[in-house]
Write a protein that holds these residues in place. Sequence first.
Motif, PDB file in Angstrom:
ATOM      1  N   GLU A   1       6.658   4.676  13.824  1.00  0.00           N
ATOM      2  CA  GLU A   1       5.272   4.667  14.303  1.00  0.00           C
ATOM      3  C   GLU A   1       5.246   4.945  15.799  1.00  0.00           C
ATOM      4  OE1 GLU A   1       2.509   1.798  12.263  1.00  0.00           O
ATOM      5  OE2 GLU A   1       4.358   0.642  12.259  1.00  0.00           O
TER       6      GLU A   1
ATOM      7  N   GLN B   1       4.674  11.099   5.194  1.00  0.00           N
ATOM      8  CA  GLN B   1       3.536  11.250   6.091  1.00  0.00           C
ATOM      9  C   GLN B   1       4.025  11.481   7.512  1.00  0.00           C
ATOM     10  OE1 GLN B   1       1.668   7.388   5.676  1.00  0.00           O
ATOM     11  NE2 GLN B   1       3.121   6.416   7.003  1.00  0.00           N
TER      12      GLN B   1
ATOM     13  N   HIS C   1       0.812  -1.226   0.000  1.00  0.00           N
ATOM     14  CA  HIS C   1       0.000   0.000   0.000  1.00  0.00           C
ATOM     15  C   HIS C   1       0.845   1.276   0.000  1.00  0.00           C
ATOM     16  CE1 HIS C   1       0.573   0.030   4.402  1.00  0.00           C
ATOM     17  NE2 HIS C   1       0.156   1.273   4.398  1.00  0.00           N
ATOM     18  N   TYR C   2       2.134   1.170   0.369  1.00  0.00           N
ATOM     19  CA  TYR C   2       2.970   2.378   0.323  1.00  0.00           C
ATOM     20  C   TYR C   2       3.080   2.929  -1.097  1.00  0.00           C
ATOM     21  CZ  TYR C   2       4.462   3.040   5.094  1.00  0.00           C
ATOM     22  OH  TYR C   2       4.465   3.356   6.433  1.00  0.00           O
TER      23      TYR C   2
ATOM     24  N   HIS D   1       7.682  -2.299   2.338  1.00  0.00           N
ATOM     25  CA  HIS D   1       7.508  -0.847   2.183  1.00  0.00           C
ATOM     26  C   HIS D   1       8.842  -0.101   2.028  1.00  0.00           C
ATOM     27  CE1 HIS D   1       3.577  -2.001   3.309  1.00  0.00           C
ATOM     28  NE2 HIS D   1       3.715  -1.932   4.620  1.00  0.00           N
TER      29      HIS D   1
ATOM     30  N   LYS E   1       0.574   5.658  -2.054  1.00  0.00           N
ATOM     31  CA  LYS E   1       0.538   6.962  -1.366  1.00  0.00           C
ATOM     32  C   LYS E   1       0.929   8.058  -2.349  1.00  0.00           C
ATOM     33  CE  LYS E   1       1.683   4.955   3.147  1.00  0.00           C
ATOM     34  NZ  LYS E   1       0.755   5.297   4.210  1.00  0.00           N
TER      35      LYS E   1
ATOM     36  N   ASP F   1       7.884  -6.999   8.524  1.00  0.00           N
ATOM     37  CA  ASP F   1       6.637  -6.251   8.423  1.00  0.00           C
ATOM     38  C   ASP F   1       6.813  -4.967   7.611  1.00  0.00           C
ATOM     39  OD1 ASP F   1       3.886  -5.808   9.187  1.00  0.00           O
ATOM     40  OD2 ASP F   1       4.584  -4.293  10.614  1.00  0.00           O
TER      41      ASP F   1
END
Length: 495
Positions: free
Chosen positions: A220, A383, A182-183, A244, A186, A239
């Motif tokens: 994070e 982000q 999904h990165y 990513h 973006k 992960d």
Amino acid sequence: KKPEPTIIFIFGGSGDLNQRKLTPALYNLWMDGLMPGQFAIVGTGRTDYSDEKFREHLLNGINEFSRRKDDQNGSWEKFAQSISYLRMDVDNPADYEGIATIISNYETSWKVSAHVLFYLAVAPQLVPEIATNLNKLTKAKDILRSRIVVEKPFGHDLKSAQELNKLLTNLFDEGQIYRIDHYLGKETVQNILALRFANALFEPIWNRNYIDHVQITAAETVGVEDRGGYYERSGALRDMVQNHILQLLCMVAMEAPVSFEADEIRNKKSDVLNAIRKIKKEEVQRYAVRGQYSSGWIQGQQEKAYREEKGVAPNSNVDTFAAVKFYIDNWRWQGVPFYVRTGKYLTEKTTLITIQFKEAPKYAFPPEATETWRANRLTISIQPEEDIRLLFQAKRPGQTMSLNPVNMVFSYADSYHEPQPEAYETLLLDALMGNPTQFMRGDQVEVAWEVIEPILDTWENRPPVDFPNYAPGTWGPEDAEALIAREGRNWITLP
Ligand code: BG6
């Protein structure tokens, strides 16, 4: 151009990803007029939902997680008419007949040969079973009209990723398989291509002659939350780095593409992955640092140690932090370190790419003119800040030649006022349109595993002696500072 009429089957329909990301993405695409003229969304799962209850569950997700909430003007009701639920057991081949029936019913009523998207938002161990059963459907053999989207984690290591690729490519054509990261959806990540290849300014200096090093931070502020069970089989390196971060690294390091054809972009990225130096097992300690969070306080709240989280073994050696130094052995990047780091419960939520340029070759200003810092730096904030800053020296106004660093900033929020699509919107639309450019090809995933495998092996075979080794709210273990500091550099965060 709109996508062709499509039936979207979401396996794991009752799960978290669908409620938080997939249905909100489809709803926003629909609100933007980007969904096919004829479409249906069918969630499948083991939970016993009526269509009505399923829609209600998804509406809760819209109101909590979507960038657009239900507008109360009937939009959701209208959209939700296209949503239904199919209760099924994925390992019961007979249940797949339900899918065949749904497809043929829609085709009859739409009077077209529909496109079908099978979205596998399920635990990785279910993927082989589902893919094998789907392959028996006549529709799955329609190479141009059926696609299968596979979520991460794609494999657990090189061997399992190879096996999964083998299985999938035996069942489907590579062009039907969409491995999602999904990165890559973006906006700020896609903009890296624009920055690098739509401007003549950067490319000539984008190499070992002018760049000292590159940093990628994906930090994070949350812990593993309720995903302890998943995380125990994963860890930060698997992960975040395998997928990513290595994908971001490819965007920064790839050669200029000659077109935006899917395979052209993917070939250029594969070249980067293939050129990453394989770290020798005996050198892992010099190139990679792992960490695991202890208990501690964040913003007045006491947080549990990783080893106390639900689903986590009390003596777990899983990494919740990873920092690695990579080298890319090609003409452009020889000798330029790429430092990457990621972790849970760090000081800030931030994804940041920093290109640190070398100092000016001759600095004629008197030593008192400036602070110690003299080199340019380009920072791409992915982000939550979304901007690009170029740091350079400027003369401070006044009668003395006194210099200090200033920023030239491009900020999304200041330059564009229209809302940005979420990553899943972009990628789902690509999948509906049949454009795999921003998805990972099988070979890329395998090389990415190859790159991190020596680290994984070494970590697994040599238990850490100091876990837990960082407190929540910090930047990770001290060794991560040392990894970069011993080379006279430091991790960069935005002011
Ligand atoms: C996921 C990881 O792929 O990415 C999660 O499994 C992580 O552990 C998430 O939290 C981060 O994504 P984002 O888009 O919030 O940076």
